[in-house]
Scaffold this motif. Structure first.
Motif, PDB file in Angstrom:
ATOM      1  N   ALA A   1       0.833  -1.206   0.000  1.00  0.00           N
ATOM      2  CA  ALA A   1       0.000   0.000   0.000  1.00  0.00           C
ATOM      3  C   ALA A   1       0.867   1.256   0.000  1.00  0.00           C
ATOM      4  CB  ALA A   1      -0.934  -0.011   1.204  1.00  0.00           C
ATOM      5  N   ALA A   2       1.948   1.245   0.773  1.00  0.00           N
ATOM      6  CA  ALA A   2       2.839   2.411   0.820  1.00  0.00           C
ATOM      7  C   ALA A   2       3.469   2.658  -0.550  1.00  0.00           C
ATOM      8  CB  ALA A   2       3.921   2.201   1.879  1.00  0.00           C
ATOM      9  N   VAL A   3       3.902   1.597  -1.218  1.00  0.00           N
ATOM     10  CA  VAL A   3       4.496   1.741  -2.552  1.00  0.00           C
ATOM     11  C   VAL A   3       3.448   2.273  -3.534  1.00  0.00           C
ATOM     12  CG1 VAL A   3       5.433   0.447  -4.510  1.00  0.00           C
ATOM     13  CG2 VAL A   3       6.316   0.053  -2.209  1.00  0.00           C
ATOM     14  N   GLY A   4       2.214   1.772  -3.439  1.00  0.00           N
ATOM     15  CA  GLY A   4       1.149   2.274  -4.309  1.00  0.00           C
ATOM     16  C   GLY A   4       0.906   3.764  -4.122  1.00  0.00           C
ATOM     17  N   PHE A   5       0.862   4.204  -2.862  1.00  0.00           N
ATOM     18  CA  PHE A   5       0.685   5.634  -2.584  1.00  0.00           C
ATOM     19  C   PHE A   5       1.859   6.450  -3.129  1.00  0.00           C
ATOM     20  CE2 PHE A   5      -2.405   4.546   0.833  1.00  0.00           C
ATOM     21  CZ  PHE A   5      -3.400   5.428   0.462  1.00  0.00           C
TER      22      PHE A   5
ATOM     23  N   TRP B   1       4.101  10.136  -7.016  1.00  0.00           N
ATOM     24  CA  TRP B   1       5.220  10.495  -7.891  1.00  0.00           C
ATOM     25  C   TRP B   1       4.740  10.678  -9.327  1.00  0.00           C
ATOM     26  CZ3 TRP B   1       7.431   7.162 -11.678  1.00  0.00           C
ATOM     27  CH2 TRP B   1       8.580   7.679 -12.286  1.00  0.00           C
ATOM     28  N   ALA B   2       3.861   9.791  -9.787  1.00  0.00           N
ATOM     29  CA  ALA B   2       3.424   9.832 -11.191  1.00  0.00           C
ATOM     30  C   ALA B   2       2.402  10.926 -11.468  1.00  0.00           C
ATOM     31  CB  ALA B   2       2.845   8.478 -11.594  1.00  0.00           C
ATOM     32  N   ALA B   3       1.520  11.212 -10.506  1.00  0.00           N
ATOM     33  CA  ALA B   3       0.416  12.134 -10.799  1.00  0.00           C
ATOM     34  C   ALA B   3       0.198  13.194  -9.727  1.00  0.00           C
ATOM     35  CB  ALA B   3      -0.868  11.341 -11.009  1.00  0.00           C
ATOM     36  N   GLY B   4       1.097  13.307  -8.786  1.00  0.00           N
ATOM     37  CA  GLY B   4       0.971  14.348  -7.770  1.00  0.00           C
ATOM     38  C   GLY B   4      -0.185  14.103  -6.816  1.00  0.00           C
ATOM     39  N   ALA B   5      -0.805  15.206  -6.389  1.00  0.00           N
ATOM     40  CA  ALA B   5      -1.898  15.115  -5.418  1.00  0.00           C
ATOM     41  C   ALA B   5      -3.084  14.332  -5.967  1.00  0.00           C
ATOM     42  CB  ALA B   5      -2.341  16.511  -4.991  1.00  0.00           C
ATOM     43  N   GLY B   6      -3.343  14.468  -7.260  1.00  0.00           N
ATOM     44  CA  GLY B   6      -4.447  13.707  -7.871  1.00  0.00           C
ATOM     45  C   GLY B   6      -4.179  12.208  -7.817  1.00  0.00           C
ATOM     46  N   GLY B   7      -2.923  11.819  -7.958  1.00  0.00           N
ATOM     47  CA  GLY B   7      -2.569  10.405  -7.861  1.00  0.00           C
ATOM     48  C   GLY B   7      -2.747   9.871  -6.455  1.00  0.00           C
ATOM     49  N   VAL B   8      -2.366  10.672  -5.462  1.00  0.00           N
ATOM     50  CA  VAL B   8      -2.559  10.257  -4.071  1.00  0.00           C
ATOM     51  C   VAL B   8      -4.048  10.122  -3.766  1.00  0.00           C
ATOM     52  CG1 VAL B   8      -2.226  10.920  -1.652  1.00  0.00           C
ATOM     53  CG2 VAL B   8      -0.368  11.224  -3.291  1.00  0.00           C
ATOM     54  N   LEU B   9      -4.837  11.051  -4.276  1.00  0.00           N
ATOM     55  CA  LEU B   9      -6.284  10.980  -4.077  1.00  0.00           C
ATOM     56  C   LEU B   9      -6.858   9.724  -4.745  1.00  0.00           C
ATOM     57  CD1 LEU B   9      -8.572  12.511  -2.743  1.00  0.00           C
ATOM     58  CD2 LEU B   9      -8.920  13.735  -4.885  1.00  0.00           C
ATOM     59  N   ALA B  10      -6.383   9.392  -5.950  1.00  0.00           N
ATOM     60  CA  ALA B  10      -6.832   8.165  -6.625  1.00  0.00           C
ATOM     61  C   ALA B  10      -6.439   6.939  -5.814  1.00  0.00           C
ATOM     62  CB  ALA B  10      -6.246   8.084  -8.031  1.00  0.00           C
ATOM     63  N   ALA B  11      -5.251   6.965  -5.210  1.00  0.00           N
ATOM     64  CA  ALA B  11      -4.812   5.836  -4.381  1.00  0.00           C
ATOM     65  C   ALA B  11      -5.690   5.703  -3.135  1.00  0.00           C
ATOM     66  CB  ALA B  11      -3.345   6.006  -3.992  1.00  0.00           C
TER      67      ALA B  11
END
Length: 178
Positions: free
Chosen positions: A35-39, A44-54
């Motif tokens: 889960a940590a690697v996914g976050f 890293w790939a999409a910024g805050a939007g990526g963290v929100l998607a995770a």
């Protein structure tokens, strides 16, 4: 989706499946690290939007298998593993991967049940299934009869194998729901 995200997701689910086959449990450190690697990778790939998607993926992944855990059909490790997968795949991806995983799990369970017809040393679940079905037809109410001691369907089922197969299949084919 970046290939590194997909590759690490497959690595996590395959590790969980191997561990589940060997020990009939999925270790929390593996799930937490996944889960940590996914976050981190989504951030890293999409910024805050990526963290929100995770985050959304984690919630959807947990919500899908949590009812099964609460009813005793799956283990807590399976629900947590699906949540960790959600951090890699996002909400729509984990939903689709979970649906495929559930279908794969059902097919494997049918294989277990059919194996009782071949292996005469194990207790067959078919009489129990027949009684539950007849009760439903006659009374209109479902009846659950737990498996007898030694029955093939009473054995612990390593559902992480189904999760690994379903998730990997989704990653390979990217099932478009929308």
């Amino acid at each position: 989706m970046p290939y590194i995200l997909q590759g690490l997701c497959v690595l996590v689910v395959l590790s969980a499946a191997i561990w589940d086959l060997a020990a009939r449990r999925i270790p929390n450190p593996l799930i937490l690290a996944g889960a940590a690697v996914g976050f981190l990778l989504h951030g890293w790939a999409a910024g805050a939007g990526g963290v929100l998607a995770a985050i959304y993926g984690l919630v959807v992944g947990l919500a899908i298998l949590l009812p099964g855990y609460l009813m005793g059909f799956t283990g807590a490790g399976d629900a947590k593993l699906m949540a960790a997968i959600g951090t890699f795949l996002g909400p729509l991806g984990v939903l689709q991967a979970a649906l495929i995983s559930i279908v794969v799990g059902g097919l494997i369970a049918m294989g277990f049940a059919l194996s009782a017809l071949i292996d005469r040393q194990s207790l067959s679940p078919w009489g129990r299934y027949s009684l539950m079905m007849r009760t439903l037809v006659v009374t209109g109410r479902p009846l659950y009869i737990p498996p007898a001691e030694g029955e093939v369907m009473g054995k612990k089922f390593p559902f992480a194998v189904s999760i690994a197969l379903g998730t990997t299949a989704w990653i390979v084919w990217q099932w478009p729901l929308v």
